[in-house]
Each structure stands twice: as structure tokens, then as C-alpha cells.
Design an enzyme around this catalytic site. Structure first.
Site, short mmCIF file in Angstrom:
data_model
loop_
_atom_site.label_atom_id
_atom_site.label_comp_id
_atom_site.label_asym_id
_atom_site.label_seq_id
_atom_site.Cartn_x
_atom_site.Cartn_y
_atom_site.Cartn_z
N LYS A 75 -7.92 97.94 110.78
CA LYS A 75 -8.34 96.55 111.01
C LYS A 75 -7.94 96.01 112.39
O LYS A 75 -8.68 95.24 113.00
CB LYS A 75 -7.75 95.64 109.92
CG LYS A 75 -8.42 95.82 108.56
CD LYS A 75 -7.83 94.84 107.55
CE LYS A 75 -8.56 94.95 106.22
NZ LYS A 75 -8.16 93.91 105.26
N ASP A 112 -11.26 87.99 105.04
CA ASP A 112 -10.18 88.07 104.03
C ASP A 112 -9.63 86.68 103.69
O ASP A 112 -9.32 86.39 102.54
CB ASP A 112 -9.05 88.96 104.54
CG ASP A 112 -9.37 90.45 104.38
OD1 ASP A 112 -10.23 90.80 103.55
OD2 ASP A 112 -8.75 91.26 105.08
#
Ligand code: NAP
Length: 286
Positions: A75, A112
């Protein structure tokens, strides 16, 4: 055709990149949505080796595929490789979505935080971020994204409690005065004042050590959330339930972060009439 049932000359391809990736629930969710929506698209997993992420991403430049979700451990690297970065990805210092534009640019986003807040909305609708302080336990990428999203949603103060204090301090440095870093042994003081607690450590995972969190310090009604969803009922959630606290699970966050990802890849929000939670529970063997 849809969700990979039949590949045409116009099939839109998206996917998820991680290592390992075989356990990812994302292909099941996205392909079920594609099928229900009748979209000519397919969503597939990619697992480059530890040093292969950059090569893979550059191979996708120019739109060979529309985009990918990015999961552990890529990420942060995903964010570095992007040409344009959304506010959410910048604040989280990590990207879980990369889009490959036809002109060769790579656009990074992070859904997220959206997924976290939406999971609260679904499983603890009585709670809202602006009601009071929140405690986030952990100071990795997931924690930082959660802190940023909570502040954006109106949390007046976010305690970041972490085993390694320096990492919590780094989040405070990056995200401002509403963030209060604390070492793990001082958790009780933060929990006492909190309307919600988010476990953003990997400690609930079977392979990691247990997390000793004094949840009995939380006030009645304090919502307890755990980002870990394997197991679905983590030790933190079990302890919260035993204390009568409302809980939010990591699976709901996973499902909800996927919704805006799907929209970015395939141009429309996922159809509401697919029970993807049931699909995910089945995939988890529950
Ligand atoms: P990360 O960067 O590796 O951070 C891990 C964090 O956990 C660190 O703060 C670490 O503390 C702490 N930790 C690990 N073991 C511990 C223990 N035994 N006791 C106390 N603290 C411990 O990981 P991440 O990317 O932030 O992800 C964190 C978790 O969230 C992972 O389990 C991930 O799968 C999950 N996640 C779930 C979703 C979802 O959609 N449900 C989305 C994103 C992430 P130190 O700093 O002291 O090492």
C-alpha cells in the site's frame, strides 16, 4: 456476461494486488457485483514477488487494465508510484486503489477510511464521530488512515495508542493537534474518555501475539471495532461483547471499502441487492 462468465473484446479488467493474495475476498465480492449489474467486466488477483510490484504497476500503465485494489504489503509503495494522489491517500500515506488512466498517469486513492466509517454506520448507527474522542490502537498504515478519516468525519480528538510510541507520535506530527499519541500501557486513560475504540493492530490475527487492552475502562455504549476479520470474532470483539459494548467487525469494513473501489473501476456503484456479506462469510468458512 459478467464477473468473468464470458470474456468479450470490451471486457473491463480490474483486480487486487497483494502478497499473499489467494486468501483475498475481493474477487468474490467484485465478480458477484459485476454479475448482478450485468457489467462486461472481470476482477482478478495478482501476486507479484516482494520486489515485483513496481514492474507490475508500470506494466499496467496506459490502461492495460482499468485499476487495482492494493493490499499488504504494497500500500505504501503504491502511493509512491502514483502521479496523482487523492486527499484520503495522502492523509493515510498509503493507497488501496490505483487507477490506470489512458494517458499513462497513475491515480492513487484510499477507500479504507470510507469503509471504516460506513461499517460504523451499518453496524453501530447510533454512533457518530463528532460525539467525542475516539481511541485508535495501532500506528501502522491502517491506523493512520483511520485517524485521518475520523478527524475528517468530525472527531474532536483521536488518541493513538501504540506499542511503539514513536509511530503514534509520527501520526500526530502528520495529522495535527487533534491527535494525542500514547504508549500502550496508558491505554486506560484514553479508553475512559472515548465514544469508540478501533483496533488497527494486527494483534487479533492468529499468528500475532494477543493484545492486552483494558476495555473495561470504556464507558457504557462505547463502540468497539476491530479491523481484523480472520477470525471474525477477535479476542477484542469477544471481550467487548462480554462487557455489553456494541461492536463493529473488520469484515464490514472490508466490504464497504470495496464499494467505492468498484465504482472507480466499473463506473457505477455496486448493486444493493447482492448479499456480499453472506458470500464473504461463506468464503471464510463461516
Ligand atoms: P502494520 O503497518 O503492520 O501495523 C501493525 C500495527 O499492529 C502496529 O501498530 C504494531 O505495533 C501493532 N501490533 C502488532 N502486533 C502487536 C501486539 N502483539 N501488541 C501490540 N501491538 C501490536 O499493519 P496495517 O497495515 O496498519 O494493518 C493493521 C491490521 O488492519 C492488519 O491486521 C490488517 O489486515 C487490518 N486491515 C483491515 C482492513 C479491513 O478492511 N478490515 C483494512 C486495512 C487493514 P508496533 O508499531 O509497536 O509494531
Amino acid at each position: 456476461m459478467t464477473g468473468g462468465d464470458r470474456i468479450t473484446g470490451k471486457t473491463v479488467v480490474a483486480g487486487v494486488v497483494g502478497r499473499p493474495v489467494a486468501h483475498s475476498l475481493s474477487p468474490a465480492l467484485h465478480n458477484a457485483w459485476l454479475k448482478a449489474a450485468g457489467i462486461d467486466g472481470v476482477y482478478v488477483p495478482f501476486a507479484p514477488d516482494a520486489h515485483g510490484f513496481e514492474r507490475l504497476v508500470h506494466g499496467f500503465r496506459g490502461g492495460a487494465i482499468r485499476g487495482v485494489n492494493v493490499t499488504l504489503p504494497f500500500k505504501e509503495e503504491a502511493l509512491r508510484l502514483a502521479d496523482r494522489v487523492s486527499d484520503a491517500a495522502r492523509d493515510a500515506a498509503a493507497a488501496n486503489v490505483l487507477l490506470f488512466e489512458p494517458d499513462g498517469r497513475i491515480v492513487a486513492d484510499n477507500t479504507d477510511g470510507f469503509g471504516l466509517l460506513k461499517a460504523f454506520e451499518v453496524q453501530a448507527p447510533q454512533w457518530s464521530a463528532d460525539r467525542g474522542p475516539v481511541t485508535v490502537v495501532g500506528a501502522g498504515g491502517a491506523a493512520r488512515g483511520a485517524v485521518a478519516a475520523l478527524i475528517r468525519a468530525g472527531a474532536p480528538k483521536v488518541f493513538v495508542v501504540n506499542r511503539t510510541l514513536a509511530r503514534a507520535e509520527a501520526i500526530a506530527h502528520a495529522l495535527g493537534a487533534k491527535v494525542r499519541p500514547l504508549p500502550l500501557p496508558h491505554a486506560a486513560g484514553a479508553l475512559r474518555d472515548s465514544t469508540a475504540v478501533v483496533n488497527a493492530t494486527s494483534a487479533g490475527l492468529a499468528a500475532e501475539g494477543a493484545l492486552d487492552l483494558p476495555l473495561d475502562a470504556t464507558p457504557d455504549g462505547c463502540v468497539v471495532m476491530d479491523m481484523v476479520y480472520k477470525p471474525l470474532e477477535t479476542p477484542v470483539l469477544a471481550q467487548a461483547r462480554a462487557l455489553g459494548r456494541p461492536v463493529v467487525d473488520g469484515l464490514e469494513m472490508l466490504i464497504r471499502q470495496a464499494e467505492p473501489s468498484f465504482e472507480a473501476f466499473f463506473g457505477r456503484y455496486p448493486p444493493a441487492d447482492v448479499d456480499v456479506r453472506a458470500l464473504a462469510l461463506e468464503a471464510l468458512g463461516l
